[in-house]
Design an enzyme around this catalytic site. Structure first.
Site, PDB file in Angstrom:
ATOM      1  N   ARG A  73       1.611 -35.511  -5.955  1.00 38.09           N
ATOM      2  CA  ARG A  73       0.580 -35.184  -6.946  1.00 38.09           C
ATOM      3  C   ARG A  73       1.117 -35.405  -8.368  1.00 38.09           C
ATOM      4  O   ARG A  73       0.396 -35.841  -9.245  1.00 38.09           O
ATOM      5  CB  ARG A  73       0.076 -33.750  -6.758  1.00 38.09           C
ATOM      6  N   GLU A  77      -7.418 -25.050 -10.107  1.00 41.92           N
ATOM      7  CA  GLU A  77      -6.173 -25.553 -10.689  1.00 41.92           C
ATOM      8  C   GLU A  77      -6.348 -26.344 -11.987  1.00 41.92           C
ATOM      9  O   GLU A  77      -5.507 -26.265 -12.880  1.00 41.92           O
ATOM     10  CB  GLU A  77      -5.453 -26.448  -9.670  1.00 41.92           C
ATOM     11  N   GLU A  98       0.875 -19.966   0.245  1.00 41.94           N
ATOM     12  CA  GLU A  98       0.340 -21.072   1.044  1.00 41.94           C
ATOM     13  C   GLU A  98       1.219 -21.345   2.251  1.00 41.94           C
ATOM     14  O   GLU A  98       0.732 -21.578   3.347  1.00 41.94           O
ATOM     15  CB  GLU A  98       0.211 -22.328   0.169  1.00 41.94           C
TER      16      GLU A  98
END
Ligand SMILES: Cc1cc2nc3c(=O)[nH]c(=O)nc-3n(C[C@H](O)[C@H](O)[C@H](O)COP(=O)(O)OP(=O)(O)OC[C@H]3O[C@@H](n4cnc5c(N)ncnc54)[C@H](O)[C@@H]3O)c2cc1C
Ligand code: FES
Ligand code: FES
Length: 1367
Positions: A918, A1299, A840
């Site tokens: 998160r 995910e 990423e």
């Protein structure tokens, strides 16, 4: 080296074509030769060390000794090209392709959805193909064994096994052995277990509706509302296997092999390869070159030369010498030539065990048990017994058996022959033996065992399959005739010292003693002092290793006791108690079984409308045939250069000097690139806190300092190693603990607070405090980072082919480093061999360097990182430390929670804050906690920057929640599943971040999973099992997950698409997402196909590129199908709108008619589409807003069995129920669930990154870092997609799936913990205990406290320097 005596011709065949090589370099591997010289890029490089199987090929040769053509697999990455003389190689390209015909081994893996990113696929295909060549009707067990040396990081293996099960002669539709209990095909009735599906009686039908064949009894069965299917593929479509169609072995090789061979010599730049043909020649050569290496399998020497940078100028290959391959049965045993491969040793031993009386084969059986878990077949097929002995590795699996059995070695030299016994004097030091340099090991004689002699071998590794031992042993006892009195005993251990050792003192004390409890106690006491290890011993795991020596002896003791009683020998001791018997059982595999259930498309959906159907991944067939092009498969450009990075060997240091002068003398060297060559800005990174090249200071081992460019990869590697760097070391911060002590944190510290925590604690009946540590995880995508930069020669234009999830940042960072606007840089991504978050942002660190190098030289520049470099420099999942205080009522209802999360961010910010955000947003997992106080702190350390990894902090956040939740249940004395359910959210509840839960399907998932797994009934069986077994324990756990969908950075929730329709009606689609195996392109084609109303076959996606769709968000956060899907949909709507008048004027016309008319009417047939997720955005300060668009939910129930003595565990069964909305493609969604789950099994039970206290990563390849293999998946693996749960927030009512399922593997971790509780209970321990993640054999064993662990107490922390630290 001798003067140039080379010049022989190497002759071999590849895919039926003859290759004559006159100028071969012995350092070249078959893999390099295939890929670079022959342009056969189907065979992949995954690790270069024999550990992943991506490079598997079939080797065929005529064996003149056995007069037989032999086919076997081999790892091309270790196979020296010089060893190919008169050999035929078959690669994936040689067996079939999409242009003519796929081989059934290719077709079946593709159609059964067994290929996601496809990088492992050619290797797996070749393992299957070779098995079929040798055995067209294999048993399922043969198939599973054939894959012991292949890894896949995407699929979770289930679909591969299921597709290939169709070749097995002993398997029916759903995985139970035909003619086993109640198979629907054998006409027997379902019995105890609910039939052939092994009790999957909760899915519809006996095998869960596994309608693989048209004849399945469940096909088309209907329930009240919807149709459920389990037919992800239809095996009746598969071409039959026709062994007569296989290519023949080249007749020329047969005639050549029968002829008298002549000595061959091949000379390269640094190494000469000599292949003698007679023993005399060999002996003479070894006398001439005493330091020469004898290479048979090259599985040691190959590793030493590539990874340890050792150079052996002369290599002698004795593989063709008859005496070295001979097998002879003598009066005392079997003599095996030193060049015999382990595979052939296995065959010889197997035959002997079958033919001879059992008392004679105790040692042979032990050899077989060791070979069962010795590497993978690719290694065993080529590696020799002599190589294993002579490597003298302290963790060799065979040497303890040979030593304990007193095997005899025959050595030969010019002086003659001598025979030595492998005893305590044989190994003289680490990797040293008494064998003289000019001597050759000719053969080894493994003795028959005698009457009254018993032998066992045990090995414990981090992973059962294809792993080197932590401790391994061979244990032998001989009793006085007809008694249980010890006459001789030899206990040999590997992994306990720099060499294989004999426990001499212990053995001496045991002679003359009776085999009873007292002997056991004394033996353990003696062993614990004799097999001692320094707390700083290399390899770590000191307490575990010491305990294993006792555990193994205990197993041996019990096994012998059982054998004595079976043999009728009179003993003075008690028989083995019935609850101890399972301790003696060797690991056995149960037949795999599974069911995948999903909702069928509604009745009446048009057949050509593929949305909701299990469409095969659009690249699967090309991936299976090796035609799919990955970054490093792109053909070479003229004058292309290869780049190798030069990185820091210190975690924190000033750079004093960099000297590349020695590198310049390496042939092919072109230049050294460093910070001063950066034409634009050297500052880079997501938070602008990184550099393209380190200039003055390095802040982690692996920090990029420079790069070497050369004409070939081999030359650039060599030159890079010659660059000398001087450092002045500075104190490093490596661990979270050190960072907390030194307050080394990145600035942005986040908090989420809700309610009144203090009041919540006051109102609670109990308060618990605790801590949990979760280790990091390496992405281990099979394709490492790769970039090819092609300068265009004008205005700073450059084309970058990159394996990246983030074309936008790759473009932006490269432009920034080059000092050109972004519009000069085009980034192109065809596909990746896996990403998982690792590509990423971290891909940019390589891309920017390669771009600078291409700019400097004006040449195309390529670099694909070696596995060890990739693991060293690119970071992984953040390790986390969670501290918690939880207040709760007597019934388990949680009232108040205080948590501190610390993550190890490494040396730069990268995405660490997003990951921590998160984690905090998922600290509740799925539970309603009225009062929450939380803080998330990212530690700044001297490790390579950690980054995104599937789940992005969510799994860490949730794992800590499950830790305190299981503590709460234990404290209340209540079943964990009750306490969990009590605390689950309800529809309409508000989370701790104040988001209302709408469409909350979790409770449905929970109830379905509880019932489909038969939870309560099985729990009772487990309790019963645990009562009856002291040393094996079972455990079970059911765990929910709730995963928020959206990027937490609001502006990233946008996507674009570009759609061109050509005049023939074909559609070229581009969108912002990249394909890394997750099936995004397939789903996008399905979306466009439905939107446009054209068949999927008319739509093509070629690649993702920055010049077609600009400013794309990374393919991450699970939202890519949602956002790109809507962008694609919108682009389709634009085209449809333009076509509307044309369609109206010709309603009966075809798509092609309308397109033709549109073109001729000058209507634009190109459209863009754009989408942004509305109304997302969250303010941490105010705890308001909406971080997520919606949530994905799932529940998993897992059962495991642990071996309390060794820490081994096996995954018995997992049932998953997952809400994926209305699935766009159930095959892809189920593939994501299974793949994520198995990756999670790795995270929570296996994968362990090990660092030195100085911050140096030890685990740099598959040899030391173990990801799950085929044998690690649950034996029974059932996945069911929740029915009737459309999601209004995403395209065609679907839901994100990439995910969310990963965390469900926590069910395995907590099942293990459950099993450990039971073991501890037997030792009188009932209190909660701490189990950090991953639950490795070491942690499991150490937690199963018993008499053996107590005999091996830990050293006091702080009194020694450990070999590795928990970061
Ligand atoms: C992926 C992988 C997994 C592995 N797993 C295991 C495992 O589970 N257990 C285990 O024990 N090992 C394991 N190994 C180590 C290795 O495979 C074995 O040691 C193997 O038996 C070596 O044989 P070889 O023919 O490939 O040796 P080579 O690399 O060809 O030679 C090894 C050494 O032996 C010397 N030698 C070879 N033959 C003779 C001879 N006749 N006389 C004198 N010297 C000789 C050579 O000079 C050289 O130093 C693994 C290796 C890899 C790469
Ligand atoms: S690349 Fe050869 S085994 Fe991994
Ligand atoms: S499909 Fe196996 S590694 Fe990706």
């Amino acid at each position: 080296m001798a003067p140039n005596e080379a010049g022989d011709e190497l002759v071999f065949f590849v895919n039926g074509k003859k290759v004559v090589e006159k100028d071969v370099d012995p350092e070249t591997t078959l893999l390099t030769y295939l890929r670079r010289k022959l342009g056969l890029c189907g065979t992949k490089l995954g690790c270069g060390e024999g550990g992943c199987g991506a490079c598997t090929v079939m080797i065929s040769k005529y064996d003149p000794f056995r007069k037989k053509i032999l086919h076997h697999t081999a790892n091309a990455c270790l196979f020296p090209v010089c060893a190919l003389h008169h050999v035929a190689v078959t690669t994936v390209e040689g067996i079939g392709n999409t242009k003519s015909r796929l081989h059934p081994a290719q077709e079946r893996i593709a159609k059964s959805h067994g290929s996601q990113c496809g990088f492992c696929t050619p290797g797996i295909v070749m393992s299957m193909y070779t098995l079929l060549r040798n055995n067209p009707e294999p048993r399922m067990e043969d198939i599973e064994d054939a894959f012991q040396g292949n890894l896949c990081r995407c699929t979770g293996y289930r679909p591969i096994l299921e597709g290939y099960r169709t070749f097995a002669k002993d398997m029916n539709c759903c995985g139970r052995v035909a003619n086993g209990t109640g198979c629907c095909r054998s006409g027997k009735e379902n019995t105890t277990n609910g039939g052939c599906c092994g009790g999957k009686a909760n899915g519809p039908g006996c095998c869960g509706g596994k309608a693989n064949g048209p004849g399945c009894c469940m096909n088309g069965k209907e329930d009240n509302v919807t149709m459920t299917s389990s037919s992800l593929f239809n095996s009746s479509e598969f071409q039959p296997l026709d062994p007569t169609q296989e290519p023949i072995f080249p007749p020329e090789l047969m005639t050549q092999s029968n002829k008298q061979q002549k000595q061959m010599r091949f000379k390269g730049e640094r190494v000469m390869w000599i292949q003698p043909t007679t023993l005399n020649e060999l002996v003479a050569l070894k006398s001439q070159y005493p330091n020469a290496k004898l290479v048979v399998g090259n599985t040691e020497v190959g590793i030493e030369m590539r990874l340890k940078n050792l150079l052996y100028p002369v290599i002698i290959a004795p593989a063709w010498i008859p005496e070295m391959n001979a097998v002879q049965h003598t009066e005392t045993g079997i003599t095996i030539g030193a060049a015999c491969t382990l595979k052939s040793v296995e065959e010889v031993m197997r035959k002997a065990v079958a033919d001879l009386p059992p008392y004679k084969t105790e040692i042979f059986q032990a050899v077989l048990e060791q070979l069962r878990w010795f590497a993978g077949p690719q290694i065993r097929n080529v590696a020799a017994i002599g190589g294993n002995i002579m490597t003298a590795s302290p963790i060799s699996d065979l040497n303890p058996v040979l030593m304990a059995s007193g095997s005899k070695l025959t050595l030969v030299s010019k002086e003659g022959k001598r025979t030595v016994t492998m005893d305590e004097k044989f190994f003289t030091g680490y990797r040293k033996t008494i064998v003289k340099p000019e001597e050759i090991l000719l053969s080894v004689e493994i003795p028959y065992s005698k009457k009254g002699e018993y032998f066992s071998a045990f090995k414990q590794a981090s992973r059962r399959e294809d792993d080197i031992a932590i401790v391994t042993c061979g244990l032998r006892v001989l009793f006085q005739d007809g008694t249980s009195r010890v006459e001789e005993i030899k206990l040999s251990y590997g992994g306990m010292a720099p060499t294989t050792v004999l426990a001499l003192k212990t053995c001496k004390e045991l002679i003359g003693r009776d085999w009873n409890e007292k002997l056991l106690q004394d033996a353990c006491r003696l062993l614990s002092s004799e097999m001692d290890l320094s707390p700083s011993a290399p390899g770590g795991m000191v307490d575990f290793r010491r305990t294993l020596t006792l555990s193994f002896f205990f197993k041996f003791y019990l096994t012998v006791l059982q054998k004595l009683s079976k043999s009728g020998t009179k003993t003075m001791c008690e028989p083995v108690p019935s609850n101890y018997i399972s301790a003696t059982e060797l690991f056995h595999k149960d037949p795999i079984a599974n069911a995948q259930l999903f909702q069928e498309v509604p009745k009446g959906q048009a057949v050509e409308d593929m949305v909701g159907r299990p469409l095969v991944h659009v690249s699967a067939a090309k991936q299976a045939s090796g035609e799919a092009v990955y970054c490093d498969d792109i053909p070479h450009h003229e004058n292309e250069l290869y780049l190798t990075l030069v990185t820091s060997t210190k975690a924190h240091a000033k750079i004093l000097s960099v000297d590349a002068s020695e590198a310049q003398s390496v042939p092919g060297f072109v230049c050294f690139v460093s910070a001063k060559d950066v034409p634009g800005s050297n500052v880079t990174g997501i938070a602008n806190d990184e550099t393209v090249f380190a200039k003055d200071v390095v802040t982690c081992v692996g920090h990029i300092i420079g790069a070497v460019l050369a004409d070939t990869q081999e030359h650039s590697r060599r030159a890079a190693k010659a660059v000398k760097i001087k450092y002045e070391e500075l104190p490093p911060i490596v661990t979270i603990q050190e960072a907390i002590e030194k307050k080394s944190f990145f600035k942005d510290i986040k908090r989420i607070n809700k309610g009144d925590v203090k009041k919540g604690f006051e109102e609670s009946d109990h308060i618990l405090e605790g801590e949990m540590y979760l280790g990091g995880q390496e992405h281990f995508y099979l394709e490492t980072h790769c970039t090819l930069a092609v300068p265009k020669g004008e205005d700073g234009e450059m084309e970058l082919f990159v394996s990246t999830q983030n074309p936008m940042k790759s473009q932006e960072f490269a432009a920034n480093a080059l000092g050109v606007p972004s519009n000069r840089i085009v980034v192109r991504v065809k596909r990746m061999g896996g990403g998982f978050g690792g590509k990423e942002t971290r891909s940019t660190i390589l891309t920017s360097v390669v771009a600078v190098a291409a700019f400097k030289t004006g040449h195309a520049v390529r670099c694909m990182l070696d596995r060890d470099e990739d693991m060293l420099i690119s970071g992984g999942r953040h390790p986390f430390l969670g501290r918690y205080k939880v207040g709760f009522m007597k019934n388990g209802k949680v009232k108040s929670l205080e948590v501190q999360y610390y993550s190890n961010g490494g040396n730069s910010v990268d995405l660490s804050h997003g990951v921590m955000d998160r984690a905090l947003l998922h600290l509740d997992n799925s539970y309603n906690i009225p009062n929450v106080s939380s803080v998330g702190i990212v530690c700044k350390t001297n490790l390579p920057s950690n980054t995104a990894f599937r789940g992005f902090g969510g799994p860490q956040g949730m794992m800590i929640a499950e830790c305190w939740m299981s503590d709460v249940a234990r404290k209340c004395g209540l079943p964990p599943e009750e306490v969990r359910k009590l605390n689950l959210y309800h529809e309409g509840d508000t989370t701790h971040f104040n988001q209302k839960l709408e469409g909350f399907t979790l409770r449905r998932c929970w109830d379905e999973c509880l019932s489909s797994s038969g939870y309560h009934a099985r729990k009772k069986l487990i309790e019963e099992f645990n009562k009856q077994n002291r040393w094996k324990k079972r455990g079970m756990s059911i765990i929910p997950t709730k995963f928020g969908i959206s990027f937490t950075v609001p502006f990233l929730n946008q996507a674009g698409a570009l759609l061109h329709v050509y005049t023939d009606g074909s559609v070229l689609l581009t969108h912002g997402g990249t394909e890394m195996g997750q099936g995004l392109h397939t789903k996008m084609i399905q979306v466009a196909s439905r939107a446009l109303g054209v068949p999927t076959s008319k739509i093509y996606i070629s690649e993702t590129s920055t010049n077609t769709v600009p400013n794309t968000s990374p393919t991450a956060a699970s939202v890519s199908a949602d956002i790109n899907g809507m962008a694609v949909y919108n682009a389709c709507q634009t085209i449809l709108k333009r076509l509307e008048p044309i369609k109206q004027s010709n309603p009966k016309g075809s798509w092609e008619d309308w397109i033709k008319t549109a073109y001729e009417s000058c209507v634009s047939l190109s459209a863009t589409g754009f989408y942004r997720i509305p109304e997302v955005g969250y303010d941490f300060e105010k705890n308001e807003g909406k971080p997520f668009s919606y949530f994905s939910y799932g529940v998993a129930c897992s059962e495991v069995e642990i071996d309390c003595l060794t820490g081994d565990h096996k995954n018995i069964r997992t049932d998953i129920v997952m809400d994926v909305g209305t699935s766009l493609n159930p095959a892809i969604d189920i593939g994501q669930i299974e793949g994520a789950f198995v990756q999670g099994i790795g995270l929570f039970t296996m994968e362990e990154l090990r660092y030195s206290p100085e911050g140096n990563l030890y685990t740099r390849g598959p040899g030391m870092y173990k990801i799950p293999a085929f044998g690690d998946i649950p034996t029974e693996f059932n996945v069911s997609l929740l029915r009737d749960c459309p999601n209004s927030k995403a395209v065609y009512s679907s839901k994100a799936v990439g995910e969310p399922p990963l965390f469900l593997s926590a069910s395995v971790f907590y099942a293990i913990k459950d099993a450990i509780y039971s073991a501890r209970k037997d030792s009188g321990l009932t209190e909660a205990f701490r189990l950090d993640s991953p639950a490795t054999p070491e942690r499991i064993r150490n937690a199963c406290v018993d008499i053996f662990t107590k005999m091996c107490p830990s050293a006091e922390p702080g009194t020694f320097k450990p070999w590795c630290v928990r970061v």
